[in-house]
Design a protein around this motif. Sequence first.
Motif, PDB file in Angstrom:
ATOM      1  N   ASP A 266       0.818  -1.222   0.000  1.00  0.00           N
ATOM      2  CA  ASP A 266       0.000   0.000   0.000  1.00  0.00           C
ATOM      3  C   ASP A 266       0.845   1.261   0.000  1.00  0.00           C
ATOM      4  O   ASP A 266       0.337   2.339  -0.277  1.00  0.00           O
ATOM      5  N   LEU A 267       2.105   1.126   0.398  1.00  0.00           N
ATOM      6  CA  LEU A 267       2.913   2.330   0.606  1.00  0.00           C
ATOM      7  C   LEU A 267       3.202   2.998  -0.733  1.00  0.00           C
ATOM      8  O   LEU A 267       3.814   2.401  -1.612  1.00  0.00           O
ATOM      9  N   ARG A 268       2.766   4.220  -0.834  1.00  0.00           N
ATOM     10  CA  ARG A 268       2.961   4.941  -2.093  1.00  0.00           C
ATOM     11  C   ARG A 268       4.363   5.547  -2.134  1.00  0.00           C
ATOM     12  O   ARG A 268       4.993   5.624  -3.169  1.00  0.00           O
ATOM     13  N   GLN A 269       4.833   5.976  -0.974  1.00  0.00           N
ATOM     14  CA  GLN A 269       6.139   6.627  -0.939  1.00  0.00           C
ATOM     15  C   GLN A 269       7.242   5.585  -0.750  1.00  0.00           C
ATOM     16  O   GLN A 269       6.961   4.414  -0.543  1.00  0.00           O
ATOM     17  N   TRP A 270       8.459   6.035  -0.793  1.00  0.00           N
ATOM     18  CA  TRP A 270       9.573   5.127  -0.575  1.00  0.00           C
ATOM     19  C   TRP A 270       9.628   4.778   0.907  1.00  0.00           C
ATOM     20  O   TRP A 270       9.279   5.599   1.752  1.00  0.00           O
TER      21      TRP A 270
END
Length: 251
Positions: free
Chosen positions: A137-141
């Motif tokens: 789910d993590l959109r960012q790094w």
Amino acid sequence: MEYLPEELATYIEQGTIDDWLGVISSGKEARVHLAAKGDGLLAVKVFKERNDRSFKNRADYHMAMMPLHTRAARAMANRSGYGKALEDGLWCQREAETLGILAAAGADVPRVVAHGCRSIVMEYFGTAESGASRLSDLRQWLPDARGCFAAVLRNLGLFLECGIVHGDLSPYNILYHDGRPVIIDFPQAVLIAASSAAEALFERDVCVICEYFRRQGVASDAGRVAHQLWSRHALRRTLRERTTEGTGEGP
Ligand SMILES: Nc1ncnc2c1ncn2[C@@H]1O[C@H](COP(=O)(O)OP(=O)(O)O)[C@@H](O)[C@H]1O
Ligand SMILES: [Mg+2]
């Protein structure tokens, strides 16, 4: 007013949980609920009743887990009513047992509080507002992708030490909580000692994880990582067997 699921009502009656707060996730195989207990929160995973679930490794699982229970194995293979009921309970029991073994070994998995034949009450990761994000789910790094990768590999090593392969590892089954990974979803885990497919499943798990972390900027050679972890496990097992033979202990 939403309908209170039967399992949750039973856990409230028993005092395992105080209150049902809602559904965290509703997937193909199970629904995960949020529950209150004292000052804290718990997750309750309730398996779907029908076994039109699409677990992989089903045949291998039966071979690995059921060599002694021939009547049960036959009933499950025949998909009889008895077999279906047994099988429903089996997936759930298997996940609860596996979580218990791995948590005792120090792995980053949810602690089991209680379980029934179709549900598991376990440690919850997240806040009152939402469950912890899955890696998928993590959109960012990831802030510390290298550390997180190392933590996942440490866990895979611990699983091997316990003689267990997850068998369905992916960024969908890893939560990211307080900067560390928590591995979930073990109904299809296999015992290395009882499954000829364990090594191939392990290699697949490692490949999927290495690919995810490659996209997070951490390069690795999946084949080598898998081989190193697996052979370390095989070596430790041989040494352990020799030690128990030497002392006359063991089975
Ligand atoms: N202990 C937990 N704490 C917080 N969220 C959880 C927990 N267990 C499961 N979840 C959430 O529920 C989802 C489904 O759980 P999972 O065990 O992966 O079952 P399945 O994928 O078979 O539906 C997970 O992706 C996660 O978002
Ligand atoms: Mg899952």
